[in-house]
Design an enzyme around this catalytic site. Structure first.
Site, PDB file in Angstrom:
ATOM      1  N   TYR A   1     -28.857  98.545-134.102  1.00 44.27           N
ATOM      2  CA  TYR A   1     -29.640  97.220-134.036  1.00 44.27           C
ATOM      3  C   TYR A   1     -28.846  95.945-134.559  1.00 44.27           C
ATOM      4  CZ  TYR A   1     -33.486 100.369-132.891  1.00 44.27           C
ATOM      5  OH  TYR A   1     -34.158 101.290-132.292  1.00 44.27           O
TER       6      TYR A   1
ATOM      7  N   LYS B   1     -39.556 113.637-135.320  1.00 45.89           N
ATOM      8  CA  LYS B   1     -38.791 114.868-134.628  1.00 45.89           C
ATOM      9  C   LYS B   1     -38.862 115.886-135.724  1.00 45.89           C
ATOM     10  CE  LYS B   1     -36.032 112.084-131.453  1.00 45.89           C
ATOM     11  NZ  LYS B   1     -34.603 111.725-131.051  1.00 45.89           N
TER      12      LYS B   1
ATOM     13  N   HIS C   1     -35.264 107.754-138.573  1.00 48.27           N
ATOM     14  CA  HIS C   1     -33.999 108.287-138.367  1.00 48.27           C
ATOM     15  C   HIS C   1     -33.505 109.180-139.368  1.00 48.27           C
ATOM     16  CE1 HIS C   1     -33.009 104.679-135.348  1.00 48.27           C
ATOM     17  NE2 HIS C   1     -33.787 105.343-134.675  1.00 48.27           N
TER      18      HIS C   1
ATOM     19  N   ARG D   1     -42.640 106.008-132.111  1.00 44.10           N
ATOM     20  CA  ARG D   1     -42.199 106.673-130.916  1.00 44.10           C
ATOM     21  C   ARG D   1     -43.492 106.934-130.344  1.00 44.10           C
ATOM     22  NH1 ARG D   1     -39.133 109.526-134.678  1.00 44.10           N
ATOM     23  NH2 ARG D   1     -37.035 109.281-134.575  1.00 44.10           N
TER      24      ARG D   1
ATOM     25  N   HIS E   1     -40.670 102.445-125.884  1.00 46.72           N
ATOM     26  CA  HIS E   1     -39.418 102.517-126.724  1.00 46.72           C
ATOM     27  C   HIS E   1     -38.819 101.212-126.787  1.00 46.72           C
ATOM     28  CE1 HIS E   1     -37.532 105.656-128.712  1.00 46.72           C
ATOM     29  NE2 HIS E   1     -36.029 104.999-128.881  1.00 46.72           N
TER      30      HIS E   1
ATOM     31  N   ARG F   1     -40.488  99.754-129.763  1.00 50.62           N
ATOM     32  CA  ARG F   1     -39.783 100.263-131.020  1.00 50.62           C
ATOM     33  C   ARG F   1     -38.479  99.377-131.148  1.00 50.62           C
ATOM     34  NH1 ARG F   1     -39.280 104.930-134.287  1.00 50.62           N
ATOM     35  NH2 ARG F   1     -37.112 105.927-134.328  1.00 50.62           N
TER      36      ARG F   1
END
Length: 293
Positions: free
Chosen positions: A274, A169, A265, A145, A239, A242
């Site tokens: 995806y 994150k 994730h 990211r 993004h 990504r």
């Protein structure tokens, strides 16, 4: 002030990205202003009043995605207030998120992008040109990211084992592999970075031409400029690279769980989006190749 303490909690303990902090601050300011107009204390808000606030946002024409962002911010805020023992309940805990239409991830043609990155003449023969190439190669080559890229330091790269430490994150750590080309490019870049003799040698990997910490707008400008050479689509953000990384892996047979780990994730649901791109690609190939399609 409680709101400031909450934002600092998200910033320093939860390590939320800057744009997330700005968004949460905006949502809280709007919510607290609404409570003032209704003469309601933040500590006494009920479930019914929480739902009424969401109804007001709907009446104002807010999109479901925006309202769900508000819900996320306010749930987190009341969790913090509960932790601080300032409230007895979280009125937004049971408020259901609105249904939204899922958009397919926007990507660029991986073949064109790879060809662009292989053309050295595209990038100016300067430190900035080399840095720009590193930015694009990292985003496309690792799928990290924008916020993660800006946190990478020189010491986070393990050239011997060919990987890089990423803080994702919630400050969750993961290792991402570096392909041989990217490994060599990073070594060259760091050598050139040392030769620049900046006044302050930043520990951050990506820096400005003055050697200062890179910032989101700089990265956006780099990505937008170079993607313009291979795509005419409106969206040309970091993004997008990504998404292109993940889609390329899936199209070439990578396991979905492996892609999930590479992207950082928390759950598989976020990665499964995806697969829709891959299905659309197969449909396109079928229509072009099958005589009865």
């Amino acid at each position: 002030m409680v709101t400031d303490r909450f934002i600092n909690f998200l910033k320093y303990e939860k390590r939320y990205a800057r744009h997330t902090l700005v968004a949460y601050q905006h949502e809280l300011t709007r919510y607290l202003a609404y409570l003032t107009t209704q003469a309601i204390d933040v500590e006494t808000v009920t479930y019914r009043q929480a739902r009424s606030y969401i109804a007001v946002l709907l009446e104002q024409g807010q999109l479901p995605t925006s309202i769900n962002r508000s819900l996320s911010a306010l749930r987190s805020y009341y969790k913090f207030l509960l932790r601080e023992q300032l409230v007895l309940q979280n009125p937004f805990a049971s408020v259901k998120a609105l249904k939204t239409t899922k958009k397919l991830p926007v990507t660029v043609d991986e073949g064109k992008l790879s060809a662009l990155l292989d053309r050295d003449e595209v990038f100016p023969n300067t430190f900035e040109g080399l840095r720009d190439k590193v930015v694009l190669e990292l985003l496309f080559g690792t799928g990290i990211r924008l916020s993660e890229l800006l946190q990478v330091e020189d010491t986070h790269i393990d050239f011997y084992n060919g990987n890089m430490l990423i803080f994702g994150k919630r400050n969750k750590e993961r290792l991402v592999p570096l392909n041989r080309t990217l490994n060599q490019l990073l070594q060259h870049y760091l050598n050139e970075k040392k030769r620049q003799q900046f006044d302050n040698n930043s520990a951050q990997l990506i820096v400005t031409k003055e050697g200062k910490h890179a910032y989101p707008r700089l990265i956006y400008g780099i990505v937008t400029h170079y993607l313009g050479a291979v795509s005419s689509q409106a969206k040309k953000s970091p993004h997008v690279l990504r998404h292109t990384f993940a889609t390329a892996l899936l199209n070439n047979g990578a396991d979905l769980n492996a892609i999930k780990e590479l992207l950082g994730h928390a759950g598989l649901a976020a990665t499964q989006v995806y697969t829709h791109n891959s299905v659309e690609r197969l449909k396109s190939i079928y229509k072009q190749a099958h005589p009865k399609a």
